[in-house]
Design a protein around this motif. Structure first.
Motif: not given
Length: 414
Positions: A140-142, A62-64, A70-71, A203-207
Motif C-alpha cells: 500500500i505504501r509503495d 523500484s517504487r516507480e 500522486y500529488r 489502491p484498488f486491491f485494498v478495496l
C-alpha cells in the motif's frame, strides 16, 4: 651529485594551505601516490555518501514501478486551482486531517459502525480487518508517490476503505438503503467528485480485499465490486446499463477508483496506432476557422465521448455533459495520465482536441447549439476547456487521434 645503489628514491613533498601541512610520499619509480590517513578517511566518507545515494536511486526506480497515487504537478495546480482538493471527505493520507474536512469524519465512522454492527463480535471483527490490511501495508505504501509518516496509517486505510465499500453496497446495488445510511444520500453529489480526485485515492486491491473480508451472508446476490463501483457513479456519469455491462466484461485492472472510471471510458478498440506513426502531426484550428473552411461538426453516436471521427469534411463528436462532475473527472484523469508513465494518454489527447476546437465563447456556443456539449452554457466553460488542454505532454505523432488531426488539417488546407 650522483646517487648509487638506490633502487627507489623517496621524495617528500610538503603542501601547505593556511596553517595546515600535509605530508605526502611519492614513489617516483612506480608513480604510486600513497594517501594519508586523513585523505583515506575522506574518501571512505564520500564512498559511503555515494553508496547511500545509489541505494536511494535504486529504491526510487523500484517504487516507480508500483506508485500510482500522486500529488498533482505544481504547474497544473497553478492553472486549475481547487479542482484537485476534496470538498467533503478525505480518502487516503494526502488530505488526512485537513481542518476543513474533519467535521465529515463522522460519516466514515457511521459506515464502519454499520458494517461492524452486522457481525457477531464487533471488536474482534475490526481487529481482523486491521490484521488483513497490515499484511499489505508495504504494498500500500509503495503505491503513493510520497513517503507516508502517519501513526494511524492502517486504521485510516481500513476506515476509508470500509466507508467507500458501504456506500457502494448501499447506493450502487439498486437495493433500498438501510438505516442508518439513508440520511447520507445528500452527500453523494460531493463524494462522486471526491472519490475521483487523484490525491484522494486508495489502491484498488485494498478495496477488493476489504470487499471480500466484509462480505455477509445476505450479500450473496450482490454483483462484483467492479460493477458496484460503476453503478455508484452511473448517475453522475450519465451512462446506460449497457455501458456498465460492457466495462465489466472488459477485464480491466484498475489501479484505483479514478483509474477504474477513466479506463471504463476507453473502448477496447480505441488504441493508439502503435504500428503507424504520422510524423509532423499538428493540432488544428478552432471551430470558427474550421467552419470558414467548410468543415462541419455534428454530434455523433458512440459508446464513449472519446470516439471522435472525421469523414467528408464532417467531424462527428459524441455528446459530452459539461457539468461540475465532468470538469473534476477530466482534470483529474489528465493529471493522472501526466504523472503516470505506464498508461495511455487518451484523456490528455481528448483534452488537447477540445483545447484546439474552443478558442472563444462563440466556438463553445456553436458546439452547445449543435448538442455536442450539454448541461452547461456559461462563459466560464470556455476558460475551463482552455485550461484543461494547456501544456500537456504526449506523443502527438502516435496518439489515438493522430490520423484525425492529420485528416482535419488536410481538409483545412484544401
Amino acid at each position: 651529485m650522483e646517487i648509487e645503489n638506490i633502487e627507489e628514491a623517496q621524495v617528500t613533498a610538503v603542501s601547505t594551505e593556511g596553517s595546515n601541512s600535509v605530508a605526502v610520499e611519492i614513489n617516483e619509480a612506480a608513480g604510486i601516490r600513497e594517501f594519508t590517513a586523513q585523505e583515506l578517511a575522506k574518501i571512505e566518507q564520500h564512498i559511503t555518501w555515494y553508496s547511500q545515494d545509489a541505494l536511494k536511486l535504486k529504491e526510487e526506480a523500484s517504487r516507480e514501478n508500483t506508485r500510482c497515487i500522486y500529488r498533482v504537478l505544481p504547474k497544473q495546480k497553478e492553472i486549475n486551482g481547487n479542482l484537485y482538493k476534496p470538498s467533503t471527505v478525505s480518502i487516503g493520507p494526502y488530505h488526512y486531517g485537513d481542518s476543513d474536512l474533519r467535521a465529515n469524519e463522522e460519516y466514515k465512522w457511521r459506515c464502519l459502525g454499520s458494517l461492524l454492527a452486522k457481525t457477531q463480535s464487533v471488536g474482534e471483527t475490526y481487529k481482523q480487518y486491521l490484521k488483513e490490511i497490515a499484511q499489505l501495508e508495504g504494498q500500500i505504501r509503495d503505491c503513493y508517490s510520497e513517503e507516508i509518516d502517519l501513526d494511524e496509517f492502517l486504521e485510516m486505510i481500513v476506515r476509508d476503505g470500509c466507508f467507500i465499500i458501504e456506500l457502494f453496497r448501499t447506493f450502487g446495488s439498486h437495493r433500498p438503503p438501510e438505516e442508518p445510511l439513508t440520511t447520507m444520500e445528500w452527500i453523494l453529489p460531493y463524494v462522486y467528485r471526491d472519490f475521483l480526485l487523484l490525491e484522494n485515492q486508495l489502491p484498488f486491491f485494498v478495496l477488493e480485499t476489504l470487499f471480500e473480508i466484509t462480505r455477509m451472508p445476505a450479500d450473496g446476490d450482490l454483483p462484483s465490486l467492479f460493477v458496484l463501483a460503476l453503478r455508484f457513479f452511473q448517475k453522475a456519469m450519465r451512462v446506460p446499463d449497457e455501458f456498465i455491462d460492457r466495462s465489466a466484461s472488459a477485464n480491466l485492472r484498475p489501479l484505483h477508483l479514478l483509474d477504474l472510471v477513466r479506463s471504463s471510458l476507453i473502448p477496447a478498440d480505441l488504441v493508439p496506432p502503435n504500428s503507424v506513426r504520422y510524423p509532423g502531426t499538428q493540432v488544428f484550428p478552432c471551430v470558427s476557422k474550421l467552419r470558414s473552411a467548410g468543415i462541419e461538426i455534428r454530434p455523433g453516436q458512440a459508446e464513449s465521448f472519446l470516439v471522435v471521427k472525421v469523414e467528408n469534411r464532417v467531424i462527428e463528436m459524441p455528446s459530452i455533459a459539461m457539468n461540475d462532475f465532468m470538469k473534476y473527472l477530466l482534470f483529474n484523469c489528465v493529471a493522472f495520465e501526466q504523472c503516470h508513465k505506464r498508461i495511455t494518454k487518451h484523456l490528455s489527447v481528448y483534452a488537447t482536441f477540445l483545447h484546439c476546437l474552443v478558442n472563444t465563447d462563440n466556438d463553445f456556443d456553436y458546439l452547445y447549439e449543435r448538442k455536442v456539449f450539454y448541461l452547461g452554457a456559461d462563459a466560464e466553460l470556455t476558460g475551463f476547456i482552455n485550461k484543461l488542454g494547456k501544456d500537456l505532454l504526449f506523443d502527438i505523432d502516435s496518439c489515438y487521434l493522430s490520423k484525425l488531426f492529420n485528416d482535419v488539417n488536410q481538409f483545412y488546407r484544401i
